[in-house]
Design a protein around this motif. Sequence first.
Motif, mmCIF file in Angstrom:
data_model
loop_
_atom_site.group_PDB
_atom_site.id
_atom_site.type_symbol
_atom_site.label_atom_id
_atom_site.label_comp_id
_atom_site.label_asym_id
_atom_site.label_seq_id
_atom_site.Cartn_x
_atom_site.Cartn_y
_atom_site.Cartn_z
ATOM 1 N N GLY A 55 47.114 100.987 15.629
ATOM 2 C CA GLY A 55 48.011 101.081 16.739
ATOM 3 C C GLY A 55 48.976 99.964 17.132
ATOM 4 O O GLY A 55 48.965 98.865 16.363
ATOM 5 N N ILE A 56 49.989 100.180 18.124
ATOM 6 C CA ILE A 56 50.992 99.403 18.656
ATOM 7 C C ILE A 56 51.085 99.204 19.869
ATOM 8 O O ILE A 56 50.890 100.056 20.613
ATOM 9 C CB ILE A 56 52.409 99.755 18.054
ATOM 10 N N VAL A 57 51.163 98.296 20.342
ATOM 11 C CA VAL A 57 51.171 97.723 21.941
ATOM 12 C C VAL A 57 52.489 96.966 22.263
ATOM 13 O O VAL A 57 52.851 95.767 21.575
ATOM 14 C CB VAL A 57 50.219 96.983 22.415
ATOM 15 N N TRP A 58 53.318 97.361 22.998
ATOM 16 C CA TRP A 58 54.730 97.035 23.331
ATOM 17 C C TRP A 58 54.623 96.590 24.909
ATOM 18 O O TRP A 58 54.526 97.464 25.916
ATOM 19 C CB TRP A 58 55.730 97.680 23.082
ATOM 20 N N THR A 59 54.960 95.207 25.226
ATOM 21 C CA THR A 59 55.212 94.656 26.596
ATOM 22 C C THR A 59 56.383 93.749 26.578
ATOM 23 O O THR A 59 56.373 92.711 26.731
ATOM 24 C CB THR A 59 53.986 93.817 26.931
ATOM 25 N N PRO A 60 57.716 94.579 26.843
ATOM 26 C CA PRO A 60 58.824 93.870 26.726
ATOM 27 C C PRO A 60 59.246 93.171 27.740
ATOM 28 O O PRO A 60 59.116 93.384 28.927
ATOM 29 C CB PRO A 60 59.978 95.141 26.795
ATOM 30 N N SER A 61 59.792 91.939 27.281
ATOM 31 C CA SER A 61 60.053 90.767 28.514
ATOM 32 C C SER A 61 61.277 91.295 29.222
ATOM 33 O O SER A 61 61.645 90.797 30.493
ATOM 34 C CB SER A 61 60.345 89.470 27.613
ATOM 35 N N THR A 62 62.124 92.071 28.603
ATOM 36 C CA THR A 62 63.317 92.658 29.212
ATOM 37 C C THR A 62 62.897 93.839 30.234
ATOM 38 O O THR A 62 63.904 94.122 30.994
ATOM 39 C CB THR A 62 64.174 93.325 28.076
ATOM 40 N N LEU A 63 61.752 94.336 30.175
ATOM 41 C CA LEU A 63 61.547 95.240 31.304
ATOM 42 C C LEU A 63 59.993 94.867 31.921
ATOM 43 O O LEU A 63 59.053 95.269 31.242
ATOM 44 C CB LEU A 63 61.337 96.644 30.673
ATOM 45 N N PRO A 64 59.878 93.819 32.535
ATOM 46 C CA PRO A 64 58.765 93.399 33.212
ATOM 47 C C PRO A 64 58.044 94.572 33.832
ATOM 48 O O PRO A 64 58.635 95.152 34.612
ATOM 49 C CB PRO A 64 59.098 92.268 34.077
ATOM 50 N N GLY A 65 56.708 94.632 33.371
ATOM 51 C CA GLY A 65 55.891 95.653 34.219
ATOM 52 C C GLY A 65 55.671 96.765 33.295
ATOM 53 O O GLY A 65 54.703 97.822 33.637
ATOM 54 N N LEU A 66 56.255 96.867 32.199
ATOM 55 C CA LEU A 66 56.023 97.887 31.199
ATOM 56 C C LEU A 66 54.869 97.705 30.190
ATOM 57 O O LEU A 66 54.838 96.644 29.616
ATOM 58 C CB LEU A 66 57.408 98.622 30.650
ATOM 59 N N TYR A 67 53.993 98.674 30.014
ATOM 60 C CA TYR A 67 52.953 98.490 28.928
ATOM 61 C C TYR A 67 52.889 99.701 28.271
ATOM 62 O O TYR A 67 52.787 100.953 28.977
ATOM 63 C CB TYR A 67 51.655 98.064 29.480
ATOM 64 N N ALA A 68 53.060 99.726 26.958
ATOM 65 C CA ALA A 68 52.986 101.004 26.213
ATOM 66 C C ALA A 68 52.310 100.725 24.734
ATOM 67 O O ALA A 68 52.272 99.843 24.254
ATOM 68 C CB ALA A 68 54.426 101.311 25.721
ATOM 69 N N ALA A 69 51.176 101.770 24.718
ATOM 70 C CA ALA A 69 50.475 101.729 23.534
ATOM 71 C C ALA A 69 50.226 102.913 22.888
ATOM 72 O O ALA A 69 50.054 103.778 23.567
ATOM 73 C CB ALA A 69 49.112 101.189 23.951
ATOM 74 N N LEU A 70 50.230 102.988 21.565
ATOM 75 C CA LEU A 70 50.178 104.173 20.868
ATOM 76 C C LEU A 70 49.257 103.935 19.760
ATOM 77 O O LEU A 70 49.129 103.072 18.832
ATOM 78 C CB LEU A 70 51.590 104.510 20.176
ATOM 79 N N THR A 119 49.485 105.559 25.897
ATOM 80 C CA THR A 119 49.431 104.972 27.074
ATOM 81 C C THR A 119 50.552 104.288 27.662
ATOM 82 O O THR A 119 50.967 103.599 26.815
ATOM 83 C CB THR A 119 47.991 104.038 27.290
ATOM 84 N N LEU A 120 51.078 104.853 28.812
ATOM 85 C CA LEU A 120 52.309 104.205 29.249
ATOM 86 C C LEU A 120 51.883 103.863 30.486
ATOM 87 O O LEU A 120 51.658 104.736 31.474
ATOM 88 C CB LEU A 120 53.448 105.278 29.298
ATOM 89 N N LYS A 121 52.406 102.601 30.996
ATOM 90 C CA LYS A 121 52.205 101.906 32.267
ATOM 91 C C LYS A 121 53.651 101.244 32.941
ATOM 92 O O LYS A 121 53.788 100.435 31.895
ATOM 93 C CB LYS A 121 51.052 101.296 32.558
ATOM 94 N N TYR A 122 54.075 101.680 33.933
ATOM 95 C CA TYR A 122 54.965 100.721 34.313
ATOM 96 C C TYR A 122 55.047 100.568 36.056
ATOM 97 O O TYR A 122 54.627 101.417 36.678
ATOM 98 C CB TYR A 122 56.358 101.620 34.232
ATOM 99 N N GLN A 123 54.776 99.211 36.181
ATOM 100 C CA GLN A 123 54.657 98.793 37.598
ATOM 101 C C GLN A 123 55.872 98.052 38.038
ATOM 102 O O GLN A 123 56.269 97.123 37.450
ATOM 103 C CB GLN A 123 53.599 97.868 37.521
ATOM 104 N N HIS A 124 56.536 98.481 39.090
ATOM 105 C CA HIS A 124 57.571 97.820 39.699
ATOM 106 C C HIS A 124 57.284 97.303 41.369
ATOM 107 O O HIS A 124 56.743 97.956 41.804
ATOM 108 C CB HIS A 124 58.832 98.737 39.893
ATOM 109 N N LEU A 125 57.194 96.034 41.423
ATOM 110 C CA LEU A 125 56.978 95.497 42.505
ATOM 111 C C LEU A 125 58.172 95.598 43.331
ATOM 112 O O LEU A 125 59.250 95.132 43.341
ATOM 113 C CB LEU A 125 56.520 93.908 42.531
ATOM 114 N N ILE A 126 57.880 95.936 44.612
ATOM 115 C CA ILE A 126 59.023 95.924 45.799
ATOM 116 C C ILE A 126 58.669 95.132 46.966
ATOM 117 O O ILE A 126 57.517 94.391 46.936
ATOM 118 C CB ILE A 126 59.261 97.545 46.089
#
Length: 1002
Positions: free
Chosen positions: A768-783, A844-851
Amino acid sequence: MTNLQLREVAAKNAREMHKLIPRNAARAWFAVATLLSSSAFAALDSQVVFSNDNRQASPVPLSDSLIKLGREGDVSIVFPSSLLKGKLTPTVAPQETTLSTLETLNLLLANSGLSYKIINSQVIAITLAAAEAEQPDEYYLNLYQEEIAVEGKPITGSRIRKSYVTGASPIDVISQPELAASGAQTLGEFLKFIPTVAGNSTSTAVSNGGDGTATVTLRGLPANNTLVLLNGQRTAYSGLAGDAIDLNSIPPAAVERIEILKDGASAVYGSDAIAGVVNIILRSNFEGFQVEQFYGETSRSDLETATTSLLWGTQSNTASLMVAASYFDQQGIMSRDREVARSANNLAKGGADLRSSATPDGRITVNDQVLTLIKGQDGSSSSDFEPASVNDLFDYPAFTSSISPSTRASLFSTARLELNHTTSVFIDASYTGTEASITLAPTPLFTGFEAEPIDVDSSNIYNPFGQTLGDVRKRLVELGPREQINNAQAYRLNIGLEGDDGVIRWQLNQFWSRTNAQLESTNLLSGLKTQRALGDDTLCNAAASCVPLNVFGPEGSITQDMADYIRIDNNVRGNSQLMGLSLSLDSQLAALASGEVLAAGGFEVRRESTSRKPNTLENNDFYIGGGEDTATEGARNITEMFAELQIPLAQNTSWAHHLDLEIASRISHYSDFGTAVTPKAGLRYQPTANLLVRTTFSKGFRAPSLNELHKGGQTTQAFLDDPCANPNSVGVLVGCNQQSDPTRNQFLTEFSGSTNLEPESSNNSTLGIVWTPSTLPGLYAALDFFWIEQNDVVDASAQYIVNQNAEAGLFQDKVTRNAAGDIERIDASFINIGRREINGADLTLKYQHLIDAGLASISLNAAHLHSFKDQLAPSAATEELAGSFSDEASEGNGALPKLKANTGIHWQQDGLDLHYTINYVSPLEEEVPKAGTKRTIDSWITHDVQFNYLLPVKKGLKLTLGADNLLDNPAPFAASAFNDSMDSRTHDLKGRFWYGRVSLKF
C-alpha cells in the motif's frame, strides 16, 4: 477570551512549534495548528471554567494537576506517563478571575519543556516542546488515531507502543462519534455497511436459518476467519457451540472505538485472524452522568426501536470508576409486509417458484399420480381429489418474520486504581442478556422424507384411498406458526496489572468469559406420535392417548386433540467458556543512529470449552419441522508465546525519511492437534515525510473450532438444489437416470464433526501507499492491495456432495435416493477439503477542513474485490465468485460484490453537527434455482442523514434527528435468496427508517 484572542494564542503556539519541527513540515503544522486550535479552543472555552480555588498552590506532580484539570474541565488530557516523570506543577499565583481550561493549561505547562496539541473539542494531547523532539509525521490522520499515538497506546496489529499509527499493515479506526453518527443500535447493524465486510455475516435480519446472533465477515470469508477482540483480548464464542463472537452481546453505548485490521494477524494474535481483526475498544473512564434515549421506526410504522442508555463515572488523581447500562427493544418486520419478500413465487420477476409442496390441502402420491383436495370438499372420499397443478403450492412468506423482534439488556463497568506512579490495577466486568424471536411457517410434513419414513396406513380412519401411502405432504397450519426463541447471557471479567518504570511497560491479565444460550422451538411434531397417529388404526387405539391424524381434509380438519397429541417443543441449551492468563511486555532494546529498536513479547495460556445439549427424547422419538440434535461437548488447552521487533533501518537520509522493518512471530500449541508457528514481516518506507509505502507478508492459521471437531449429528431440512430435478439433466449427468421431484427444495441433511480435522492455513500479503501532503493540510489518502491464499479449508458442503453425486455419480454412500430418484437423506461431515485465493484493493480518502469554530470533512471508503477463487475440493473445478451471490442457506458464500463503498460529508459548527452518508453495493450475478440460468441482482444505493444540535443545558443537551435510507430505496430482488427473496446480510429490507435521540450530560 474571545475567539479572536484564542486564534492569536493558537497562532503564537504554532509559531513556536514552527521553530521546533523539521522545515519540510513547518508550513503544514502551522496551518493545522492555527485552524484546529481556533475551533477547538472556542469549544473548550465555552464548556467549562477552571476556578482559582481548584488550582494548585504548591508544587505537586504535574501529572496529578493535569488529571485534575481534565476532570474539572470535562476533557481528556492525554500523555504518556514517561513524558511527565519527575515534573512538578509550578506555583500558580492567585488570580482574581476564573480561568478557562486552556488558560490554566498554559500556566501549568509554563517552562516545563512541554506543549500541547488540540486533537478535538474533547481531547488535548501533551507533547514535547524540546527542539530535539521528533514530532510524528502523520499530522493529518483520523483524529482518533492521533489521540492513540499521543497516548502511546498499542494499536491493533502490534503490541509495540509506537510513536506513529500508520504502520506496515492497513487499519481503520472508527471512533465513538462515528458510531453514533450512523444511528445503528447494534454493532452488527453498523458493521454490515463497512466496505471490507462481505459474505455471510449474521444478524437478527436473518430469520429462517438464523439464531439471533450477529457476526462479522471480513473479505467474504466465514465469520470464524475474522478474529473479534474486546480490548485486545479474546472472549467466549456464542453459546450454542458457536465458533464466532456474538456482536449482540456488546452494547454500542459502551464502545469507545473500533479498530479494523485489514491484514492477517496470526503472528500477533494466533488462530482465526486470517481475514483480519476487529478489535472493539470499550470506554475506560468518564466524569459525570449521562442519560440517552433513542427511538426510531420505519416510514411504514414498523420495526419500532427504542434504546435507553445510562453512563456514570467518577475520577480522582489515582482512581477511576465507570458504569454503563443500556436496554434495547426492537420490534420486527414480517415478510408479508414488504413487496420483495411477500411471495416465494418469483417467476414474474425472473426468478423461480420456490413455494413449498407441503400445502394445507395436501399433495398425495397415489399410484404415481400426485393429487390434491378439490376446493370445498372434505376429503372423506377418493373422489374429493384431483391432479395437483403447478399452482397447488404453499406460499410460506405469509407466516414468516423477516427481521426478528429482539431485546438486549447490558451492564458494563470498569475501574482503575493507581498503586504508585509506575503500577496500576484495573478490572472490567460486563453482563449482557439478549432475546430474539423468529417466526417460521407452520410445520410441513413430508412422510416419505423425514428422519424415518412415515406411512399413512390403509387402516387409518381418515384414509379414503384404501391403500397405504408413502408420500403425503401436508402443511399443518392448525398447529400455528413455529416460533424459535433464542436467549443468551454473556458474562465477562478481566482483572489486570500494568506498569511502566520508564524502561519496560508490561501488562498482566487474568480473563474469564462465558456465554450461555438457550434455543426453544415450538409447534414441532413428534415423529413417533405422528407415525402412530397415521399408522395402523388398531395400534393407535391400543396406545395410550393416541389420536388418529387426518391429513386428507381441508385446512381446519386437524382438531385440537389431534394437534395436542402430535405437538412437541424442542429445547437446546449450550455454553461456551474461555479462561486464561496473559503477560505482555514492550521496551526499547537499543538506540541506533536510525532510531530506536523497539520490542514486545509475552505469553498466553487459555482453556476453551463448549457444550450443546438438546432435549432427551424417549423411545427413539425424533423431531419433524426442526433440527435434530445430538450432544456436542469439547474442550482444549492452548499455550502461546509471541515476540515482535521494530527495527529502524534508515532515517533522514537522502533517499529515506524513514525506513522501518517490523517482524513478529507466534508459537501456538493446541492440546487437540499440535503446534503451529506463524511469522510475519512488514516494511514501512517513507521516502519523504508525507509519503509512505508499506508492505507485509505473513502466514496464518485457523484451528478447527470445538464445534467442527466435536459436533454431534445435527439433522435439518437443508435448502439445496438437486441437479437431477432439471429435466435437461436426465441422461446427460452421470448420476441422473431419472428426473427427481422438481417441487422439492429442502432435503433431510445430517451435519457432524470430525476429530481428524487439521488447521486451515493461509499466506497473506499487502502492498500500500499513504499520502498526507503538506501542501493540502487535512488530506489523508491510502490505497492498499491485498492477497490471501487459504488451504485445507474446513467445510461440510452438502450442496457439493449432491452436485458431485449428480454430475459424476460420486458419494453414493452419502446421498440416499429412493426408487423414484428423489433424495431421502444426505450425510455431510466436516473435512479439510477446500482452497481459496482472494485479492483486491481498499481505498481510503479523508479530507478535513477547519473553519471558524467548526470542522468540515469528506470521506470515501471503498473495497474492490478483484478475485475470489473457491475450490470446494481438489477434484473440483475452481470457481470465480467475485461479483456473485450464492445464498448461505444453500451453502453458498453469500454476496461478494466487486465494489462496496460509502462516502460521507460531515459539518460541525456552533453546536450544529450534520452528517450525510451514501452507501453503495455493486451488482451481483446469481444462478436462478431450478433453471440453471444466470441473472443480475441490481446495485443498491442508500442515503443516510443525521442532524445534531448541542444546547448549553447542564453539561450538554444533544438533540438528534436522522434517517437511514432517506429515499426509501428497496432492497434488490435476489432469485436464489431463501429468506425474503433478498440478501439480508448485505442489503436491508426495512426501507426508510426515521429516528430521534436525546442525550443529556450532568
